[in-house]
Design a protein around this motif. Structure first.
Motif, PDB file in Angstrom:
ATOM      1  N   ASP A 119      43.361  43.605  45.949  1.00 37.44           N
ATOM      2  CA  ASP A 119      43.452  43.259  44.533  1.00 37.44           C
ATOM      3  C   ASP A 119      44.899  42.870  44.237  1.00 37.44           C
ATOM      4  O   ASP A 119      45.799  43.708  44.258  1.00 37.44           O
ATOM      5  CB  ASP A 119      43.029  44.461  43.676  1.00 37.44           C
ATOM      6  CG  ASP A 119      42.917  44.117  42.196  1.00 37.44           C
ATOM      7  OD1 ASP A 119      43.745  43.318  41.706  1.00 37.44           O
ATOM      8  OD2 ASP A 119      42.011  44.641  41.526  1.00 37.44           O
ATOM      9  N   HIS A 120      45.134  41.592  43.983  1.00 38.22           N
ATOM     10  CA  HIS A 120      46.495  41.095  43.762  1.00 38.22           C
ATOM     11  C   HIS A 120      47.130  41.683  42.510  1.00 38.22           C
ATOM     12  O   HIS A 120      48.344  41.885  42.469  1.00 38.22           O
ATOM     13  CB  HIS A 120      46.483  39.559  43.659  1.00 38.22           C
ATOM     14  CG  HIS A 120      46.190  38.876  44.948  1.00 38.22           C
ATOM     15  ND1 HIS A 120      47.138  38.674  45.924  1.00 38.22           N
ATOM     16  CD2 HIS A 120      45.038  38.348  45.442  1.00 38.22           C
ATOM     17  CE1 HIS A 120      46.598  38.042  46.954  1.00 38.22           C
ATOM     18  NE2 HIS A 120      45.321  37.838  46.691  1.00 38.22           N
ATOM     19  N   ASP A 121      46.329  41.952  41.484  1.00 33.68           N
ATOM     20  CA  ASP A 121      46.871  42.484  40.235  1.00 33.68           C
ATOM     21  C   ASP A 121      47.198  43.973  40.349  1.00 33.68           C
ATOM     22  O   ASP A 121      48.291  44.413  40.001  1.00 33.68           O
ATOM     23  CB  ASP A 121      45.882  42.252  39.087  1.00 33.68           C
ATOM     24  CG  ASP A 121      45.636  40.768  38.839  1.00 33.68           C
ATOM     25  OD1 ASP A 121      46.576  39.974  39.043  1.00 33.68           O
ATOM     26  OD2 ASP A 121      44.515  40.404  38.450  1.00 33.68           O
ATOM     27  N   GLN A 156      34.727  35.945  49.782  1.00 37.39           N
ATOM     28  CA  GLN A 156      35.362  34.624  49.829  1.00 37.39           C
ATOM     29  C   GLN A 156      35.719  34.178  51.244  1.00 37.39           C
ATOM     30  O   GLN A 156      35.582  33.008  51.596  1.00 37.39           O
ATOM     31  CB  GLN A 156      36.636  34.647  48.976  1.00 37.39           C
ATOM     32  CG  GLN A 156      37.390  33.325  48.917  1.00 37.39           C
ATOM     33  CD  GLN A 156      38.653  33.433  48.100  1.00 37.39           C
ATOM     34  OE1 GLN A 156      39.011  34.521  47.643  1.00 37.39           O
ATOM     35  NE2 GLN A 156      39.352  32.329  47.918  1.00 37.39           N
ATOM     36  N   GLN A 162      34.966  32.736  45.428  1.00 35.48           N
ATOM     37  CA  GLN A 162      36.177  33.461  45.068  1.00 35.48           C
ATOM     38  C   GLN A 162      35.904  34.468  43.960  1.00 35.48           C
ATOM     39  O   GLN A 162      35.187  34.192  43.005  1.00 35.48           O
ATOM     40  CB  GLN A 162      37.272  32.492  44.618  1.00 35.48           C
ATOM     41  CG  GLN A 162      38.599  33.182  44.340  1.00 35.48           C
ATOM     42  CD  GLN A 162      39.718  32.176  44.121  1.00 35.48           C
ATOM     43  OE1 GLN A 162      39.482  30.979  44.103  1.00 35.48           O
ATOM     44  NE2 GLN A 162      40.928  32.673  43.958  1.00 35.48           N
ATOM     45  N   THR A 163      36.471  35.661  44.116  1.00 36.72           N
ATOM     46  CA  THR A 163      36.394  36.695  43.089  1.00 36.72           C
ATOM     47  C   THR A 163      37.722  36.723  42.349  1.00 36.72           C
ATOM     48  O   THR A 163      38.779  36.858  42.969  1.00 36.72           O
ATOM     49  CB  THR A 163      36.110  38.077  43.724  1.00 36.72           C
ATOM     50  OG1 THR A 163      34.898  37.993  44.466  1.00 36.72           O
ATOM     51  CG2 THR A 163      35.951  39.143  42.652  1.00 36.72           C
ATOM     52  N   LYS A 164      37.700  36.611  41.049  1.00 33.32           N
ATOM     53  CA  LYS A 164      38.918  36.495  40.256  1.00 33.32           C
ATOM     54  C   LYS A 164      39.842  37.691  40.457  1.00 33.32           C
ATOM     55  O   LYS A 164      39.453  38.833  40.273  1.00 33.32           O
ATOM     56  CB  LYS A 164      38.557  36.372  38.764  1.00 33.32           C
ATOM     57  CG  LYS A 164      39.771  36.084  37.875  1.00 33.32           C
ATOM     58  CD  LYS A 164      39.360  35.906  36.422  1.00 33.32           C
ATOM     59  CE  LYS A 164      40.571  35.611  35.548  1.00 33.32           C
ATOM     60  NZ  LYS A 164      40.187  35.450  34.123  1.00 33.32           N
ATOM     61  N   GLY A 165      41.079  37.396  40.879  1.00 41.29           N
ATOM     62  CA  GLY A 165      42.088  38.431  41.029  1.00 41.29           C
ATOM     63  C   GLY A 165      41.952  39.271  42.282  1.00 41.29           C
ATOM     64  O   GLY A 165      42.814  40.092  42.584  1.00 41.29           O
ATOM     65  N   LYS A 166      40.863  39.079  43.029  1.00 41.86           N
ATOM     66  CA  LYS A 166      40.627  39.891  44.220  1.00 41.86           C
ATOM     67  C   LYS A 166      40.353  38.990  45.427  1.00 41.86           C
ATOM     68  O   LYS A 166      39.778  37.924  45.304  1.00 41.86           O
ATOM     69  CB  LYS A 166      39.447  40.840  44.008  1.00 41.86           C
ATOM     70  CG  LYS A 166      39.640  41.843  42.881  1.00 41.86           C
ATOM     71  CD  LYS A 166      38.430  42.768  42.776  1.00 41.86           C
ATOM     72  CE  LYS A 166      38.605  43.813  41.694  1.00 41.86           C
ATOM     73  NZ  LYS A 166      38.501  43.249  40.342  1.00 41.86           N
ATOM     74  N   GLU A 225      33.689  45.367  40.924  1.00 41.27           N
ATOM     75  CA  GLU A 225      32.964  44.129  40.617  1.00 41.27           C
ATOM     76  C   GLU A 225      32.546  44.054  39.156  1.00 41.27           C
ATOM     77  O   GLU A 225      32.250  42.977  38.644  1.00 41.27           O
ATOM     78  CB  GLU A 225      31.744  44.007  41.515  1.00 41.27           C
ATOM     79  CG  GLU A 225      32.077  43.800  42.988  1.00 41.27           C
ATOM     80  CD  GLU A 225      32.789  42.477  43.230  1.00 41.27           C
ATOM     81  OE1 GLU A 225      32.273  41.435  42.843  1.00 41.27           O
ATOM     82  OE2 GLU A 225      33.884  42.515  43.811  1.00 41.27           O
TER      83      GLU A 225
END
Length: 316
Positions: A97-99, A149, A66-70, A314
């Motif tokens: 990108d959720h953010d 992910q 998992q990539t944080k926030g993405k 990244e």
């Protein structure tokens, strides 16, 4: 007079309650009707598409990170033809990108000459043929230091049916040149409406001077058109049919809750559009030929790695 006024107020309150109750019942009936409509549309499309040969639904090995926030998804267009081992001509990384609420799409050319873990230098699409989605994930990580992910294996037959469902009158495309070799049909140049099979031929054609470069450009063009249509009211109405149509032709480890979350977030910011990138980037590769591999694209790995990481954020 006071008593009459109280009685009138009481009648008004009862009337308002009755109206609210009636409105609530109507709303509930509408919800039930909509749910039934979506369910039967979905089941109808699923029953039709299940008769065709789709991609194997057997869960594949994929140890994505998992990539944080993405949300990074390895998108693979495969031509299974009912075989246990299939090939992939289309390799993409889709990111949401959720953010930032941004959607991005990277196309990796299949002839990119890279290091495949424990197998040496080969074309990148060889990784899938040798070790499936998991080896391809490891190959992307080793060469570009990008974590993926999720995976989604999409059979080309499903692509044709999606086009026919989303665009019953055909998808409007400006065919820039005559296309015929190795696509099973002839596409004449000009603005026209293509059905599912014709659209698939359009995105798979590569027997010209542009080769895979033109093919990737057309793939990104069509994906943009399809995405734009699905985000309209008309597209939402067709959603159950599309879900039923594509289900037998897609194998993914993305659960339905994640899909719903992504769709809700993206729809709230849909004017942003999808940003695209091609690997290798211009000026960072050299066409070469090797005895074992044939014609390849020899990458300037440092430049392409930096471009991909910057595009996907990244390093942020």
């Amino acid at each position: 007079m006071i008593e009459t006024s109280r009685l009138n107020r009481g009648k008004q309150k009862k009337s308002k309650k009755k109206k609210r109750k009636v409105i609530s019942l109507i709303f509930l009936l509408l919800l039930i009707s909509a749910a039934l409509y979506f369910y039967f549309q979905y089941k109808s499309a699923l029953n039709v598409s299940m008769k065709a040969t789709g991609v194997s639904q057997k869960q594949v090995e994929f140890n994505g990170v998992q990539t944080k926030g993405k949300m990074n998804v390895l998108l693979l267009g495969i031509d299974s033809r009912g075989e246990e081992k299939s090939r992939t001509d289309t390799i993409m990384i889709g990111q949401y990108d959720h953010d930032a609420k941004t959607a991005k799409l990277v196309s990796i050319m299949r002839d990119s000459y890279v290091d495949i873990p424990d197998h040496g230098k080969m074309k990148i699409n060889s990784a899938y043929s040798i070790g499936g989605a998991e080896l391809l994930r490891k190959t992307i990580k080793e060469n570009f230091d990008v974590d993926v992910q999720y995976y989604a294996l999409v059979d080309f037959n499903g692509f044709s049916q999606i086009i026919d469902t989303a665009f019953p009158e055909g998808l409007e495309v400006n065919v820039e040149k005559r296309m015929s070799k190795d696509i099973g049909m002839i596409l004449e140049p000009g603005l026209q409406r293509l059905d599912g099979k014709q659209t698939l031929a359009y995105v798979r054609f590569r027997k010209d001077a542009q080769s895979d470069f033109g093919r990737i450009q057309r793939q990104q063009e069509i994906l943009g058109k399809v995405t734009k249509e699905l985000l309209t009211i008309n597209g939402v109405v067709k959603a159950p049919q599309l879900l039923g149509t594509i289900q037998p032709f897609i194998n993914t480890n993305i659960d339905s809750g994640e899909v719903l979350s992504l769709a809700t977030s993206y729809l709230s910011n849909r004017d942003e559009g999808i940003k695209t990138l091609r690997i290798p980037i211009d000026g960072a590769y050299e066409p070469k030929r090797f005895q074992r591999a044939g014609a390849v694209l020899d990458l300037d790995l440092d430049e392409n790695k930096a471009a991909l990481q910057e595009f996907l954020g990244e390093n942020q």
